[in-house]
Design an enzyme around this catalytic site. Structure first.
Site, PDB file in Angstrom:
ATOM      1  N   PHE A 151       2.037  -0.737  -6.429  1.00 45.54           N
ATOM      2  CA  PHE A 151       2.539   0.211  -5.203  1.00 45.54           C
ATOM      3  C   PHE A 151       2.550   1.697  -5.882  1.00 45.54           C
ATOM      4  O   PHE A 151       2.916   1.985  -6.819  1.00 45.54           O
ATOM      5  CB  PHE A 151       4.132  -0.091  -4.968  1.00 45.54           C
ATOM      6  N   ASP A 228       9.345  -5.564 -10.294  1.00 46.67           N
ATOM      7  CA  ASP A 228       9.681  -4.975  -9.131  1.00 46.67           C
ATOM      8  C   ASP A 228       9.641  -6.025  -8.163  1.00 46.67           C
ATOM      9  O   ASP A 228       8.592  -6.593  -7.995  1.00 46.67           O
ATOM     10  CB  ASP A 228       8.565  -3.751  -9.085  1.00 46.67           C
ATOM     11  N   TYR A 253      15.605  -2.901   2.053  1.00 47.96           N
ATOM     12  CA  TYR A 253      15.551  -2.534   3.496  1.00 47.96           C
ATOM     13  C   TYR A 253      14.405  -3.337   3.930  1.00 47.96           C
ATOM     14  O   TYR A 253      13.833  -3.130   5.418  1.00 47.96           O
ATOM     15  CB  TYR A 253      15.275  -1.144   3.891  1.00 47.96           C
ATOM     16  N   LYS A 254      13.656  -4.046   3.000  1.00 49.27           N
ATOM     17  CA  LYS A 254      12.402  -4.848   3.541  1.00 49.27           C
ATOM     18  C   LYS A 254      13.031  -6.220   4.015  1.00 49.27           C
ATOM     19  O   LYS A 254      13.840  -6.346   5.198  1.00 49.27           O
ATOM     20  CB  LYS A 254      11.480  -5.009   2.594  1.00 49.27           C
ATOM     21  N   ARG A 402      -1.697  -5.404   7.494  1.00 44.83           N
ATOM     22  CA  ARG A 402      -0.801  -6.373   6.889  1.00 44.83           C
ATOM     23  C   ARG A 402      -0.055  -7.056   7.928  1.00 44.83           C
ATOM     24  O   ARG A 402       0.541  -6.571   8.748  1.00 44.83           O
ATOM     25  CB  ARG A 402       0.066  -5.728   5.791  1.00 44.83           C
TER      26      ARG A 402
HETATM   27  C1  LIG Z   1       8.655  -0.700  -0.855  1.00 50.04           C
HETATM   28  C2  LIG Z   1       8.289  -0.628  -2.144  1.00 50.04           C
HETATM   29  C3  LIG Z   1       8.977   0.498  -2.914  1.00 50.04           C
HETATM   30  C4  LIG Z   1       9.760   1.382  -2.208  1.00 50.04           C
HETATM   31  O1  LIG Z   1      10.326   2.249  -3.241  1.00 50.04           O
HETATM   32  P1  LIG Z   1      11.311   3.274  -2.518  1.00 50.04           P
HETATM   33  O2  LIG Z   1      12.052   4.221  -3.596  1.00 50.04           O
HETATM   34  O3  LIG Z   1      12.481   2.667  -1.820  1.00 50.04           O
HETATM   35  O4  LIG Z   1      10.671   4.418  -1.493  1.00 50.04           O
HETATM   36  C5  LIG Z   1       8.650   0.655  -4.334  1.00 50.04           C
HETATM   37  N1  LIG Z   1       7.806  -0.484  -4.854  1.00 50.04           N
HETATM   38  C6  LIG Z   1       7.235  -1.390  -4.263  1.00 50.04           C
HETATM   39  C7  LIG Z   1       6.391  -2.581  -4.989  1.00 50.04           C
HETATM   40  C8  LIG Z   1       7.688  -1.504  -2.857  1.00 50.04           C
HETATM   41  O5  LIG Z   1       6.806  -2.598  -2.160  1.00 50.04           O
END
Ligand SMILES: *Cc1c(COP(=O)(O)O)cnc(C)c1O
Length: 430
Positions: A151, A228, A253-254, A402
Site C-alpha cells: 500500500f 500490516d 475503519y475497514k 475491487r
Molecule cells: C488502508 C490501509 C492503510 C491506511 O493507512 P491510514 O494511515 O489509516 O490512512 C495502510 N496500509 C494498508 C495496507 C491499508 O490497506
C-alpha cells in the site's frame, strides 16, 4: 482459535460456488444473516439508496446502534462526568480496547496492543523503533525489506525513514495478482536486514500471506517482522502470538467498522517492549503523565507507544463492533468471508469473464482475504456509472475493480446484484 481449514468452510464454500444455488438460498442458509440488521442502512422514499455495498474493505458501514450510543456517550461520560472521566475510564481505553481487539481479532494476549493515531503514524513509530533497536545491537543491520506492491503509505513511510536514518530499502518484486511468499522473503532478508514489513492481505489482489512461515523466515535472518493488518483485521483470523510476530499495525475503519478516520492499532510483543523506543515522545506515553516531570521517561509497558491524548470519542464505534464480532466469532466470520469470495469468483467466471474481464486474485480460498480484484480497461468508467446507481465497489488504477465483502454486513443477494450491475454497465459501454 482454530485455523480457517478447521472450521468447516470448505463444504459451504463449494455450495457458494455452484451457479445453480441461488443467492437467496445462500442467504437463507447463512448463520450470520441475522446480524446484517445490526448495521445502519438508511432508506429514502424509494427504499435503500445503496443497492450493493462492495467497499467495506475501505470503509465499513456504521452499526445501527452507533448514533444512539454516541449520543449517550456525549451526554454521559463526556457531558456529565467531564474531566473526571479521564481518571474513571478514559486513561485506560487505549490499552483496554487494544486488549479486547487482541483477544477477539488479533490472537494477542493482553498488554501488547494499543489503539491510537493512524496506521501511517503507528507504522512510522514502530519501524523507526525497530530500526533504531537493530542499529543499537551493533550488527550493522540497516536494511528494510518491503514489497513493491505494498500500500502506498507503507512504501512512503519506509522511504521517509530510509532518507531520515540512512537505511537501505530492499524491494521484493512480487506477482501483482498474488503476493509475497516465504521464498521471496528468504531471498531478500539477510545479515543486514533490520526489519521486514509486509501486508498480511494484499490491498490489491487480496492475496493472504503465509504469516507464520514468513515471520519465521524473517526472524531466522535476524530481522524483526512487522505485519500490516489493515486488510485482514476483522475479516481473516490473525494469530500474532502464535505466529511469533514481533510487531503489527492496522486500521479499524475497514472490516472493524470504526468509522472514517477511526484510530489505528499497534501490537508490540511483550518481551520486545523494553528494547524499543519510539521516536515521537509525548506525555501520554510517559511513565507518569500527570507527574509533569522535566525529562521524558517512557512508560515501562506498551503505553510507551502512545504519544498524545488518545482519541476516545473516535474509539467508541470500534468498541461496539468488537461486541458484534464477539457475538459472531471470528471462525464464523472467516467461513462467511470465504463463501462470499468463492461466490464472487463463480459469478465473475459466469457473468464477467465472457466480456473480457480477468480475475486478478488467487483462486485458492486459503490464499485469499475478503476481497477480490477484477481487471478490465473500462473499469474506471464502469465504477463511476455504478456509484451513480448505488452499486459501490472501488477502482484501483490501472484497471482494477475491487469487490470488498464485509462478512457481517454483506448478503449474497447484494453481491449478485453488484456483479450483475457490473456486467450491465460493461455491456452498455461496449
Ligand atoms: C488502508 C490501509 C492503510 C491506511 O493507512 P491510514 O494511515 O489509516 O490512512 C495502510 N496500509 C494498508 C495496507 C491499508 O490497506
Amino acid at each position: 482459535m482454530t485455523g480457517p481449514l478447521d472450521s468447516g468452510w470448505a463444504h459451504d464454500a463449494v455450495a457458494a460456488a455452484a451457479p445453480a444455488v441461488t443467492a437467496s438460498a445462500l442467504d437463507a442458509a447463512d448463520p450470520l444473516a441475522r446480524l446484517r440488521d445490526r448495521f445502519l442502512r438508511p432508506t429514502g422514499p424509494n427504499g435503500e439508496s445503496v443497492l450493493a455495498y462492495l467497499d467495506g474493505n475501505s470503509l465499513g458501514r456504521p452499526l445501527a446502534e452507533t448514533p444512539v450510543r454516541l449520543a449517550e456517550f456525549v451526554a454521559g461520560p463526556w457531558g456529565e462526568r467531564l474531566i473526571r472521566a479521564w481518571d474513571e475510564e478514559w486513561m485506560d481505553e487505549p490499552t483496554a480496547v487494544g486488549d479486547r481487539l487482541g483477544e477477539l481479532v488479533l490472537g494477542a494476549a493482553p498488554g501488547q496492543t494499543i489503539v491510537a493515531d493512524s496506521t501511517s503514524v503507528l507504522l512510522y513509530k514502530l519501524l523507526r523503533a525497530a530500526l533504531d533497536a537493530q542499529a543499537a545491537a551493533g550488527e550493522g543491520r540497516n536494511e528494510i525489506v518491503v514489497d513493491r506492491d505494498n500500500f502506498p503509505t507503507d512504501r512512503f513511510i519506509v522511504e521517509g525513514i530510509a532518507a531520515e536514518r540512512g537505511a537501505r530499502l530492499v524491494w521484493i518484486e512480487s506477482d501483482p495478482a498474488a503476493g509475497v511468499r516465504p521464498s521471496d522473503v528468504a531471498a531478500a532478508a539477510g545479515p543486514r536486514t533490520a526489519v521486514v514489513l509486509l501486508s498480511h492481505v494484499a490491498y490489491r489482489s487480496g492475496f493472504l500471506a503465509e504469516a507464520a512461515a514468513i515471520t519465521q523466515t524473517a526472524q531466522d535472518a535476524g530481522a524483526l517482522m512487522l505485519w500490516d493488518l489493515c486488510h485482514s483485521a476483522g475479516a481473516v483470523p490473525v494469530e500474532l502470538d502464535a505466529w511469533g510476530a514481533d510487531l503489527a499495525v492496522g486500521c479499524t475503519y475497514k472490516y472493524l467498522n470504526g468509522g472514517p478516520g477511526a484510530p489505528a492499532f499497534a501490537y508490540v510483543r511483550s518481551d520486545l517492549q523494553a528494547r524499543l523506543q519510539q521516536p515521537i515522545w509525548g506525555w501520554m506515553g510517559a511513565a507518569d503523565p500527570f507527574g509533569m516531570t522535566h525529562a521524558y521517561e517512557p512508560s515501562a509497558n506498551v503505553r510507551r507507544f502512545i504519544t498524545g491524548t488518545p482519541p476516545i470519542l473516535a474509539m467508541q464505534p470500534l468498541k461496539h463492533m468488537l461486541e458484534l464480532i464477539a457475538e459472531a466469532g471470528m471462525d464464523a466470520v472467516r467461513a462467511k468471508s470465504v463463501q462470499l469470495t468463492e461466490r464472487a469468483i463463480a459469478l465473475h467466471d459466469e457473468l464477467l469473464a465472457p466480456l473480457g474481464v480477468e480475475l486478478a486474485s488467487p483462486r485458492d480460498p486459503a490464499e485469499r482475504g475478503s476481497h477480490i480484484t477484477v481487471n478490465h480497461p473500462r473499469f474506471r468508467e464502469v465504477t463511476a456509472l455504478l456509484w451513480e446507481r448505488g452499486v459501490i465497489p472501488d477502482f484501483r488504477p490501472p484497471h482494477g475493480l475491487r469487490i470488498g465483502l464485509s462478512p457481517l454486513s454483506t448478503s449474497f443477494a447484494e453481491l449478485q446484484e453488484g456483479i450483475e450491475a457490473i456486467r450491465d454497465a460493461l455491456r452498455e459501454l461496449a
